[in-house]
Write an enzyme that holds these catalytic residues in place. Structure first.
Site, mmCIF file in Angstrom:
data_model
loop_
_atom_site.group_PDB
_atom_site.id
_atom_site.type_symbol
_atom_site.label_atom_id
_atom_site.label_comp_id
_atom_site.label_asym_id
_atom_site.label_seq_id
_atom_site.Cartn_x
_atom_site.Cartn_y
_atom_site.Cartn_z
ATOM 1 N N GLU A 15 -14.561 -10.126 -3.454
ATOM 2 C CA GLU A 15 -14.185 -10.069 -2.034
ATOM 3 C C GLU A 15 -15.334 -10.587 -1.179
ATOM 4 O OE1 GLU A 15 -12.507 -6.325 -0.010
ATOM 5 O OE2 GLU A 15 -14.552 -6.429 0.794
ATOM 6 N N THR A 46 -11.511 -10.566 3.698
ATOM 7 C CA THR A 46 -11.091 -9.401 4.477
ATOM 8 C C THR A 46 -10.615 -9.800 5.873
ATOM 9 O OG1 THR A 46 -13.263 -8.936 5.413
ATOM 10 C CG2 THR A 46 -12.765 -7.926 3.288
ATOM 11 N N ARG A 105 -1.857 -1.920 5.286
ATOM 12 C CA ARG A 105 -1.519 -1.370 6.599
ATOM 13 C C ARG A 105 -2.698 -1.507 7.557
ATOM 14 N NH1 ARG A 105 -1.774 4.849 7.621
ATOM 15 N NH2 ARG A 105 -3.943 4.156 7.646
ATOM 16 N N GLY A 106 -3.913 -1.263 7.034
ATOM 17 C CA GLY A 106 -5.091 -1.281 7.899
ATOM 18 C C GLY A 106 -5.277 0.067 8.568
ATOM 19 N N HIS A 155 -5.621 8.152 -1.234
ATOM 20 C CA HIS A 155 -5.896 7.695 0.129
ATOM 21 C C HIS A 155 -6.165 8.929 1.006
ATOM 22 C CE1 HIS A 155 -4.967 6.172 4.202
ATOM 23 N NE2 HIS A 155 -5.519 5.073 3.730
ATOM 24 N N LYS A 171 5.646 0.689 -2.934
ATOM 25 C CA LYS A 171 5.001 -0.622 -2.767
ATOM 26 C C LYS A 171 5.467 -1.580 -3.871
ATOM 27 C CE LYS A 171 0.763 -0.023 -0.837
ATOM 28 N NZ LYS A 171 -0.689 0.110 -0.685
ATOM 29 N N GLN A 182 -9.384 0.584 -4.389
ATOM 30 C CA GLN A 182 -10.550 0.988 -3.608
ATOM 31 C C GLN A 182 -11.721 1.121 -4.579
ATOM 32 O OE1 GLN A 182 -12.436 1.059 -1.176
ATOM 33 N NE2 GLN A 182 -11.292 2.369 0.249
ATOM 34 N N GLN A 218 -26.647 1.606 2.061
ATOM 35 C CA GLN A 218 -25.306 1.104 1.766
ATOM 36 C C GLN A 218 -24.454 2.225 1.175
ATOM 37 O OE1 GLN A 218 -25.481 -1.788 -1.295
ATOM 38 N NE2 GLN A 218 -23.289 -1.723 -1.639
HETATM 39 P P1 FAD Z 1 -0.439 2.197 2.941
HETATM 40 O O1 FAD Z 1 -0.092 1.744 1.581
HETATM 41 O O2 FAD Z 1 0.577 2.049 4.021
HETATM 42 O O3 FAD Z 1 -0.877 3.729 2.815
HETATM 43 C C1 FAD Z 1 -1.448 4.423 3.930
HETATM 44 C C2 FAD Z 1 -1.093 5.908 3.829
HETATM 45 O O4 FAD Z 1 0.318 6.067 4.023
HETATM 46 C C3 FAD Z 1 -1.407 6.530 2.454
HETATM 47 O O5 FAD Z 1 -1.844 7.838 2.674
HETATM 48 C C4 FAD Z 1 -0.073 6.517 1.724
HETATM 49 O O6 FAD Z 1 0.038 7.584 0.788
HETATM 50 C C5 FAD Z 1 0.917 6.673 2.871
HETATM 51 N N1 FAD Z 1 2.172 5.949 2.615
HETATM 52 C C6 FAD Z 1 2.269 4.660 2.244
HETATM 53 N N2 FAD Z 1 3.568 4.316 2.117
HETATM 54 C C7 FAD Z 1 4.295 5.427 2.416
HETATM 55 C C8 FAD Z 1 5.676 5.685 2.475
HETATM 56 N N3 FAD Z 1 6.599 4.739 2.208
HETATM 57 N N4 FAD Z 1 6.078 6.944 2.839
HETATM 58 C C9 FAD Z 1 5.149 7.899 3.140
HETATM 59 N N5 FAD Z 1 3.820 7.694 3.087
HETATM 60 C C10 FAD Z 1 3.398 6.468 2.737
HETATM 61 N N6 FAD Z 1 -8.811 -2.618 5.819
HETATM 62 C C11 FAD Z 1 -9.006 -3.574 6.755
HETATM 63 O O7 FAD Z 1 -8.937 -3.287 7.955
HETATM 64 N N7 FAD Z 1 -9.251 -4.888 6.412
HETATM 65 C C12 FAD Z 1 -9.316 -5.285 5.119
HETATM 66 O O8 FAD Z 1 -9.518 -6.469 4.842
HETATM 67 C C13 FAD Z 1 -9.147 -4.298 4.092
HETATM 68 N N8 FAD Z 1 -9.197 -4.612 2.783
HETATM 69 C C14 FAD Z 1 -8.921 -3.690 1.823
HETATM 70 C C15 FAD Z 1 -8.891 -4.064 0.475
HETATM 71 C C16 FAD Z 1 -8.554 -3.135 -0.515
HETATM 72 C C17 FAD Z 1 -8.494 -3.582 -1.959
HETATM 73 C C18 FAD Z 1 -8.259 -1.780 -0.158
HETATM 74 C C19 FAD Z 1 -7.900 -0.769 -1.226
HETATM 75 C C20 FAD Z 1 -8.321 -1.384 1.171
HETATM 76 C C21 FAD Z 1 -8.648 -2.323 2.182
HETATM 77 N N9 FAD Z 1 -8.672 -1.975 3.536
HETATM 78 C C22 FAD Z 1 -8.879 -2.939 4.497
HETATM 79 C C23 FAD Z 1 -8.509 -0.570 3.949
HETATM 80 C C24 FAD Z 1 -7.040 -0.199 4.261
HETATM 81 O O9 FAD Z 1 -6.551 -0.977 5.333
HETATM 82 C C25 FAD Z 1 -6.998 1.287 4.618
HETATM 83 O O10 FAD Z 1 -7.350 2.066 3.512
HETATM 84 C C26 FAD Z 1 -5.717 1.804 5.240
HETATM 85 O O11 FAD Z 1 -5.962 3.135 5.709
HETATM 86 C C27 FAD Z 1 -4.540 1.908 4.292
HETATM 87 O O12 FAD Z 1 -4.012 0.686 3.974
HETATM 88 P P2 FAD Z 1 -2.881 0.586 2.820
HETATM 89 O O13 FAD Z 1 -2.398 -0.790 2.790
HETATM 90 O O14 FAD Z 1 -3.375 1.190 1.563
HETATM 91 O O15 FAD Z 1 -1.761 1.540 3.485
#
Ligand code: FAD
Length: 291
Positions: A15, A46, A105-106, A155, A171, A182, A218
């Site tokens: 990344e 990112t 989702r972010g 999460h 998903k 993560q 860090q």
């Molecule tokens: P989701 O998958 O939507 O999950 C978020 C929360 O909602 C979780 O608690 C999950 O259990 C819950 N949830 C999900 N789907 C459902 C459903 N259908 N029903 C009920 N609950 C649900 N952030 C940035 O801003 N920029 C980046 O470039 C970035 N890169 C990343 C790269 C990686 C590999 C990872 C793992 C994370 C990254 N993040 C980044 C952080 C990420 O945006 C945050 O962790 C954010 O809080 C969750 O994103 P997600 O896509 O996992 O969300």
């Protein structure tokens, strides 16, 4: 990109992030050139939730995709997008031949009001993935590769570990091709998560996220942000070398190499290095894993 399960060596990737300061922007292309020499399967870029670095992220992804011959995996965070804005973003990606997206989702940007946050078009990453699948033929006239995030240590907002796995299954059902985890420091936690995910019916390849810790600061930031447990061995290294930058870097890379070799031994699908724009970290890990 490997979006099937690994049947040999893990796929290696890393990344990078668009630098925040304008003066550092030019250097990012030199960094990419050096990383490209390590021949990663893909480089992910990112994205600032709320779109703070949107233009730079596309420019960087475009350089990776079109100048180095390495696949660019562009992160997109749905929290900053309406459906129509996301469609426009997809058209911009298409113009740069980018067809691989890490759909997230972010987190809520500080400046976003309750009203904006609560009325977002995509509640979860899976909603965005479903939308991408609906749009791919009309915008790209071909299939996208869509990755999603996963959390070996759950999460932070999830109601429970089980609820987080349920969300991960959603998903997969929405059309995700692969998962990137993560960062974590204790491999046993990753293996337990993987067993639970497989038992739940999650069959997607899971790329393990590894971040070499090269300074005591860090680690402080990383842990605060991700809620990740830190292995005692790593804490001991910080105690010992925290105030000797060169020694700390060596010890941190050595820890990450041993972590990665163990993951390889266990046959993980992929290893994704959170390289923090330091090509030497990719070089050290990839050389050790290929050696
Ligand atoms: P989701 O998958 O939507 O999950 C978020 C929360 O909602 C979780 O608690 C999950 O259990 C819950 N949830 C999900 N789907 C459902 C459903 N259908 N029903 C009920 N609950 C649900 N952030 C940035 O801003 N920029 C980046 O470039 C970035 N890169 C990343 C790269 C990686 C590999 C990872 C793992 C994370 C990254 N993040 C980044 C952080 C990420 O945006 C945050 O962790 C954010 O809080 C969750 O994103 P997600 O896509 O996992 O969300």
């Amino acid at each position: 990109m490997n979006n099937r399960n690994n049947n040999g060596s893990p796929e290696l990737s890393c990344e990078i992030f668009p630098p925040k300061k304008d003066g550092e922007f030019e250097r990012v292309f030199e960094i990419i050139d050096r990383i490209a020499e390590c021949k990663p399967a893909f480089i992910s870029v990112t994205y600032g939730a709320g779109g703070s670095n949107a233009g730079k992220a596309i420019e960087i992804s475009s350089y990776i995709q079109n100048q180095t011959g390495i696949t660019a995996l562009s992160h997109l965070t749905s929290v900053g997008f309406s459906a129509s804005a996301l469609r426009e973003e997809l058209k911009a990606l298409k113009e740069h031949n980018i067809t691989s997206i890490l759909a997230l989702r972010g987190d809520r940007p500080q400046a976003m009001s309750d009203e904006q946050f609560n009325s977002r078009d995509f509640e979860h990453a899976s909603d965005m993935i479903r939308f991408l699948r609906e749009e791919e033929q009309s915008v790209f006239q071909s299939s996208l590769t869509i990755a999603g995030g996963c959390y070996p240590e759950c999460h932070p907002e999830a109601k429970s570990f089980e609820a987080d796995l349920e969300a991960l299954l959603t998903k997969q059902q929405a059309g995700c091709d692969m998962l990137i985890s993560q960062l974590f420091f204790e491999n046993d936690r990753f293996y337990s998560f993987l067993d639970a995910a497989r038992a739940k019916g999650i069959t997607l390849p899971v790329h393990a996220g590894i971040m070499p810790i090269t300074s005591a600061n860090q680690l402080g930031r990383t842990v605060t942000l991700s809620g990740t447990h830190v292995a005692k061995e790593l804490l001991d290294l910080i105690d010992r070398f925290g105030d000797q930058p060169e020694e700390m870097k060596k010890a941190g890379v050595d820890f990450a190499v041993r972590q990665a070799l163990d993951l390889k031994e266990r046959g993980v699908d992929g290893i994704h290095v959170y390289a923090m724009n330091k090509p030497e970290l990719c070089e050290a890990l990839f050389n050790a894993l290929r050696g």
